[in-house]
Design a protein around this motif. Sequence first.
Motif, short mmCIF file in Angstrom:
data_model
loop_
_atom_site.label_atom_id
_atom_site.label_comp_id
_atom_site.label_asym_id
_atom_site.label_seq_id
_atom_site.Cartn_x
_atom_site.Cartn_y
_atom_site.Cartn_z
N ASP A 161 0.80 -1.20 0.00
CA ASP A 161 0.00 0.00 0.00
C ASP A 161 0.85 1.26 0.00
O ASP A 161 0.68 2.16 0.82
N THR A 162 1.79 1.29 -0.93
CA THR A 162 2.65 2.45 -0.97
C THR A 162 2.80 2.95 -2.40
O THR A 162 2.68 2.17 -3.35
N LYS A 166 10.96 7.00 -5.66
CA LYS A 166 12.29 6.76 -6.25
C LYS A 166 13.00 5.60 -5.56
O LYS A 166 13.63 4.78 -6.21
N ASP A 167 12.88 5.57 -4.24
CA ASP A 167 13.64 4.51 -3.55
C ASP A 167 13.05 3.13 -3.81
O ASP A 167 13.76 2.13 -3.81
N ILE A 168 11.74 3.08 -4.08
CA ILE A 168 11.15 1.78 -4.43
C ILE A 168 11.69 1.33 -5.80
O ILE A 168 12.08 0.19 -5.99
N LEU A 169 11.74 2.27 -6.73
CA LEU A 169 12.27 1.91 -8.06
C LEU A 169 13.73 1.47 -7.96
O LEU A 169 14.18 0.60 -8.71
N ALA A 170 14.45 2.07 -6.99
CA ALA A 170 15.87 1.72 -6.84
C ALA A 170 16.05 0.28 -6.37
O ALA A 170 17.12 -0.30 -6.50
N ILE A 171 14.97 -0.31 -5.82
CA ILE A 171 15.06 -1.71 -5.39
C ILE A 171 15.54 -2.57 -6.56
O ILE A 171 16.35 -3.47 -6.41
N ASN A 172 15.04 -2.24 -7.73
CA ASN A 172 15.41 -3.01 -8.91
C ASN A 172 16.91 -2.96 -9.17
O ASN A 172 17.53 -3.97 -9.49
N ASP A 173 17.52 -1.78 -9.01
CA ASP A 173 18.98 -1.67 -9.22
C ASP A 173 19.73 -2.53 -8.22
O ASP A 173 20.70 -3.19 -8.54
N GLU A 174 19.25 -2.48 -6.96
CA GLU A 174 19.95 -3.26 -5.93
C GLU A 174 19.83 -4.75 -6.24
O GLU A 174 20.77 -5.51 -6.08
N ASN A 217 12.65 -0.63 5.94
CA ASN A 217 12.49 -0.03 7.28
C ASN A 217 11.68 1.27 7.20
O ASN A 217 10.89 1.57 8.09
N ARG A 218 11.88 2.02 6.12
CA ARG A 218 11.09 3.25 5.97
C ARG A 218 9.61 2.90 5.86
O ARG A 218 8.77 3.51 6.53
N LEU A 219 9.30 1.90 5.05
CA LEU A 219 7.90 1.51 4.88
C LEU A 219 7.31 1.07 6.23
O LEU A 219 6.19 1.46 6.60
N ILE A 220 8.08 0.28 6.97
CA ILE A 220 7.58 -0.20 8.27
C ILE A 220 7.34 1.00 9.19
O ILE A 220 6.30 1.12 9.84
N GLY A 221 8.32 1.92 9.21
CA GLY A 221 8.22 3.11 10.06
C GLY A 221 6.96 3.91 9.73
O GLY A 221 6.21 4.31 10.61
N GLU A 222 6.70 4.12 8.44
CA GLU A 222 5.53 4.91 8.03
C GLU A 222 4.23 4.22 8.44
O GLU A 222 3.30 4.84 8.90
N HIS A 223 4.19 2.90 8.26
CA HIS A 223 2.99 2.16 8.65
C HIS A 223 2.76 2.28 10.15
O HIS A 223 1.64 2.40 10.61
N ARG A 224 3.85 2.22 10.92
CA ARG A 224 3.70 2.31 12.37
C ARG A 224 3.20 3.69 12.78
O ARG A 224 2.36 3.82 13.66
N ALA A 262 8.92 -8.97 5.09
CA ALA A 262 8.49 -7.98 4.10
C ALA A 262 9.43 -7.99 2.90
O ALA A 262 8.98 -8.02 1.74
N LEU A 263 10.72 -8.03 3.16
CA LEU A 263 11.69 -8.02 2.05
C LEU A 263 11.54 -9.30 1.21
O LEU A 263 11.55 -9.25 -0.02
N THR A 264 11.38 -10.44 1.88
CA THR A 264 11.22 -11.71 1.16
C THR A 264 10.06 -11.62 0.20
O THR A 264 10.17 -11.96 -0.99
N ILE A 265 8.92 -11.15 0.69
CA ILE A 265 7.72 -11.15 -0.14
C ILE A 265 7.85 -10.11 -1.25
O ILE A 265 7.45 -10.35 -2.39
#
Length: 460
Positions: A161-162, A166-174, A217-224, A262-265
């Motif tokens: 639900d996000t 930019k940082d999500i798109l960067a996941i692909n580079d990593e 961690n950012r996503l988890i923090g925002e959800h919290r 979360a990362l696994t899924i």
Amino acid sequence: MKRTPGEWNLPPGLPRALPFYAMKPWVKLGEPIRLFEYLHRTYGSIAHYRFMGTPIIFVNDPELIREILVTQASAFVKERTVRRMKILLGEGLITSDDPIHIRQRRIVAPAFHRQRIAAYADEIVASAHRHAASWKQGEAIDISAAMMSLSLEIVARTLFDTEVSKDILAINDEVNTIMDLYNFLIAFPRMERVLHLPIPGVMKFRRSRARLDKVVNRLIGEHRETNMDKGDLLSMLIRSRDEQAETGTSIVMSDEQVRDEALTIFLAGYETTANALAWTWYLLSQNPEAEATLFQEIDEVLGTGENGRLPTLVDYPALRYTEQVFAESMRIYPPAWAMGRMSTQPITLGPYRIPPGAHFFMSQYMISRTPEYYPDPLRFDPDRFTPEAKAARPRFAYFPFGAGSRQCIGESFAWMEGVLAIATIAQRWRMQYLGSTPPVPQAKITLRPRDPVMMKLIER
Ligand code: HEM
């Protein structure tokens, strides 16, 4: 009961340990499929070799695959290379064993219930439509990159639900960096223990993993912070952790575990489907007859021209041929190309007795290219997946999503995503492959095209 070595009866196989054959063309680091092909060609549907004293059994027989994944599943755990993925995925669903696995699966399961997944259909279509609408007539695109971006967006929006920042798109580079390092990471003995050392490849991996952690961690923090149950997967994981802590449940999920899960899924959920879609567009471009039948189905179900509309969940059951196309694509290029297990007890497989501690490999890539089950296996023919054709084959001659208690939790999600994304895009575009030779598949964690897959877009 103690057993003596004489009690074991291994299947036929290489007389000497694998390193002895290091100069053979079928032994090449990072290309295990060559070895699987050799073993199958030389010894048949079950064969073994030894590596560092461990017997490794390669199984290419549907009934024996069922034995390992389902019937005798409790006598196996995941094998060493999967466990090594813990350096990336920690203790998530893919890498954990019971009792952690069974608890995590229970927590995560509601996010993948049928009704829940149905609610994602519109989001999938909207994302596919946005991508397709941004393309230009005659433009050449790397379809592999385009499908990564699409599938990443879909997982981010539906399960997390996000917005796709930019940082999500960067996941692909990593992930690309990690995939490039994958063979090195897997081959390195005791990788887990050298992770802190300043070895260049290891440092690169550490940096990529740290960046992935930061995003999650950012996503988890925002959800919290919002402290709202948004009903998405991440909310579910966080709530479950907090509820367990409140009630003092004996095994509480740590913050780290929430992150691992979360990362696994996230990673399991986008890379596989993206590859499956990229291979599908390539195969369609090479098979005009199948492409025409697909277009015909889509036009019939969704209408054309002024009367054309985007697919919805209701159309999903009618898009049968589209599903067959996706199934046939995953037969020729299965995104999960092999699976491994390790025996924890003595195992009887057919006439063979195999000791605990042996490793077992089954390959979706190999079985689905075995002519006994798929005559002329390289021919792309979606009619291999009509209900009648499927019923005429052994069930385990096709297992792109695994089976048993470790079966892919995202399977229904992936089928729906695949079918709806293909229908949405093919409603508007046909693609022409611009390469002069077929894309080369590379067996990394998933089966990916080695190079960009350039496609010319032609408006239908
Ligand atoms: C075409 C797409 C996909 C393919 C081919 C695929 C394939 C697989 C396979 C073969 C396994 C079993 C591995 C084993 O038993 O060793 C697996 C497990 C898993 N998959 Fe998928 N997958 C796909 C899509 C997804 C999606 C969309 C998600 C989530 C959004 C997902 C999440 C997972 C998870 C969490 C597991 C571990 C399940 C467990 O051990 O309990 N996968 N997948």
